[in-house]
Motif scaffolding. Structure first.
Motif, PDB file in Angstrom:
ATOM      1  N   ALA A   1       1.002  -1.230   0.126  1.00 51.29           N
ATOM      2  CA  ALA A   1       0.445   0.052   0.276  1.00 51.29           C
ATOM      3  C   ALA A   1       0.653   1.671   0.177  1.00 51.29           C
ATOM      4  N   SER A   2       2.114   0.918   0.459  1.00 53.11           N
ATOM      5  CA  SER A   2       3.147   2.201   1.111  1.00 53.11           C
ATOM      6  C   SER A   2       3.755   2.701  -0.329  1.00 53.11           C
ATOM      7  N   THR A   3       3.517   1.899  -1.521  1.00 50.91           N
ATOM      8  CA  THR A   3       4.027   1.971  -2.766  1.00 50.91           C
ATOM      9  C   THR A   3       3.003   2.774  -3.880  1.00 50.91           C
ATOM     10  N   GLU A   4       3.513   4.163  -4.163  1.00 48.93           N
ATOM     11  CA  GLU A   4       2.985   5.136  -4.841  1.00 48.93           C
ATOM     12  C   GLU A   4       2.997   5.083  -6.107  1.00 48.93           C
ATOM     13  N   THR A   5       4.285   4.512  -6.880  1.00 50.12           N
ATOM     14  CA  THR A   5       3.910   4.206  -8.368  1.00 50.12           C
ATOM     15  C   THR A   5       5.659   3.712  -8.519  1.00 50.12           C
ATOM     16  N   GLN A   6       5.463   2.840  -9.486  1.00 45.67           N
ATOM     17  CA  GLN A   6       6.746   2.676  -9.915  1.00 45.67           C
ATOM     18  C   GLN A   6       7.332   2.644 -11.583  1.00 45.67           C
ATOM     19  N   ARG A   7       8.178   3.391 -11.418  1.00 43.98           N
ATOM     20  CA  ARG A   7       8.790   3.383 -13.268  1.00 43.98           C
ATOM     21  C   ARG A   7      10.253   3.049 -12.698  1.00 43.98           C
ATOM     22  N   HIS A   8      10.921   2.020 -14.530  1.00 41.45           N
ATOM     23  CA  HIS A   8      11.592   1.867 -14.588  1.00 41.45           C
ATOM     24  C   HIS A   8      12.731   1.032 -13.392  1.00 41.45           C
ATOM     25  N   GLY A   9      11.722   0.057 -12.613  1.00 38.90           N
ATOM     26  CA  GLY A   9      12.118   0.192 -11.415  1.00 38.90           C
ATOM     27  C   GLY A   9      12.936   0.583 -10.135  1.00 38.90           C
ATOM     28  N   THR A  10      12.396   1.679 -10.179  1.00 42.18           N
ATOM     29  CA  THR A  10      12.418   2.846  -9.136  1.00 42.18           C
ATOM     30  C   THR A  10      10.730   2.417  -8.740  1.00 42.18           C
ATOM     31  N   GLN A  11      10.788   2.153  -6.971  1.00 44.01           N
ATOM     32  CA  GLN A  11       9.435   2.729  -6.135  1.00 44.01           C
ATOM     33  C   GLN A  11       9.598   3.943  -6.117  1.00 44.01           C
ATOM     34  N   ARG A  12       8.289   4.524  -6.242  1.00 44.26           N
ATOM     35  CA  ARG A  12       8.309   6.214  -5.724  1.00 44.26           C
ATOM     36  C   ARG A  12       8.461   6.569  -4.024  1.00 44.26           C
ATOM     37  N   LEU A  13       7.719   6.230  -3.526  1.00 42.14           N
ATOM     38  CA  LEU A  13       7.718   6.144  -1.745  1.00 42.14           C
ATOM     39  C   LEU A  13       7.242   7.654  -1.446  1.00 42.14           C
ATOM     40  N   SER A  14       6.289   7.358  -0.313  1.00 40.89           N
ATOM     41  CA  SER A  14       5.388   8.676   0.055  1.00 40.89           C
ATOM     42  C   SER A  14       6.810   8.599   1.789  1.00 40.89           C
ATOM     43  N   ALA A  15       6.474   9.818   1.825  1.00 35.45           N
ATOM     44  CA  ALA A  15       7.105   9.688   3.454  1.00 35.45           C
ATOM     45  C   ALA A  15       6.911   9.040   4.597  1.00 35.45           C
TER      46      ALA A  15
END
Ligand code: TXA
Ligand code: MG
Length: 321
Positions: free
Chosen positions: A2-16
């Motif tokens: 649930a904490s993972t906002e998006t994932q682009r090219h293998g990089t997870q974009r995580l919220s604070a």
């Protein structure tokens, strides 16, 4: 997740809110870009040589330079470095904050020698953002982090500046308040190595005396890279494929040595071992009374370029090193 906002090219974009997820990635040897008050750092567990090698691979640096180690508070430094009175004074005045201190390493520090490029000093700081300090506390280990940009590009001051694919995850803490890298000072004797987020005036006011300056061109970008850089006492011969009586051989891949940087020819493993094995080869050569350290060929690809650069500096006549 649930904490993972998006994932682009293998990089997870995580919220604070995803500090624990980010800490888990770091503890497993992954790379996490995280916000400090200066710029976003590309963090790796500083005790894990392969993780640190991945930082250099991700940035595509053509050479190694020593990295800044980040800790949550001064207590976390007790096992790592020696702090004299000047260092204590500066730490109390400016930490948490955009000041990096270059301090003598303690024995048994447990850090990868790739973090310091084999030097006997360590650059450390306590970052100013609460988010970074909470992440460091959750990791429970010192975190090495250069700015989270490919070599030669601008330092990122927002999470979305961090290029896809550079890190396994980016922890988004919004824009960086300072936007300039930390000021680097060596306390003994008090010397300014890099201008940055804390002004020299502010430091001189706290010290009550002027700083020496060691900002000659070339040292501004990479003060650890010049004459102070670790070079073995023995002379190096490169691209050696056969064992010689007068040398200790550092092997790689198909060329096994007295010490082998990576038997399977893995450049990340070789980079992680490089400075430690150079130290050990130097000692071995001294014990065996052999004048040379020979090094097997290292391919000129990826991290191999940085390894070759470091080896050729070590092999060069000392006045050019
Ligand atoms: O604001 C900052 O300092 C950012 C954030 C992420 O904390 N980090 C950063 O790291 O700027 P980096 O790797 O881009 O710069 C580290 C600098 C290099 O110029 C390096 O040569 C110097 O610190 N350095 C590291 N260890 C050193 C040492 N033992 N002696 C002298 N210089 C050292
Ligand atoms: Mg940088």
């Amino acid at each position: 997740m649930a904490s993972t906002e998006t994932q682009r090219h293998g990089t997870q974009r995580l919220s604070a809110a995803s500090i624990d997820a980010a800490a888990a990635i770091l503890r497993k040897g992954g790379l996490v870009a995280f916000p400090t008050e200066t710029v976003y750092g590309l963090g790796a567990d500083a005790t894990d040589g392969v993780a640190v090698a991945r930082v250099f691979a991700a940035k595509g640096r053509p050479s190694f330079n020593p990295l800044i180690v980040h800790v949550a508070d001064q207590r976390a430094l007790a096992r790592l470095v020696e702090m004299d009175v000047t260092a204590q004074t500066l730490a109390s005045a400016f930490w948490p904050g955009p000041l990096t201190l270059v301090l003598p390493l303690r024995a048994g520090h447990g850090l990868s020698s790739l973090v310091t490029s084999g030097l006997d000093t360590l650059a450390v700081r306590v970052p100013g953002t609460e988010l970074a300090r909470r992440l460091l506390r959750a990791v429970g280990r010192p975190v090495a982090a250069p700015s989270a940009n490919p070599s030669g590009r601008l330092s990122p001051t927002r999470a979305d500046h961090v290029a896809d694919g550079l890190a396994d995850a980016v922890l988004d803490g919004g824009p960086c308040a300072v936007g300039l890298e930390s000021t680097i000072v060596r306390p003994d004797p008090p010397t300014l190595l890099r201008e940055g987020g804390v002004t020299a005036d502010a430091i001189e006011k706290v010290l009550g005396s002027p700083l020496r300056r060691d900002l000659t061109p070339g040292r501004v970008q990479a003060p650890g890279q010049m004459t102070s850089h670790y070079a073995p006492a023995r002379a190096l011969r490169l691209n050696v494929t056969r064992r010689a009586q007068d040398a200790v051989l550092l092997g790689f891949g198909a060329v096994p040595g007295d010490l082998t940087l990576s038997a399977k020819g893995d450049l990340e493993e070789a980079a992680a071992n490089l400075f430690d094995y150079l130290h050990r080869a130097d000692k071995m050569a001294e014990t065996l009374d052999r004048p040379w350290i020979d090094v097997a060929p290292i391919p000129e690809i990826g991290l191999g370029r940085a390894i070759r650069d470091r080896l050729s500096r070590a092999a060069a006549p000392r006045d050019q090193a």
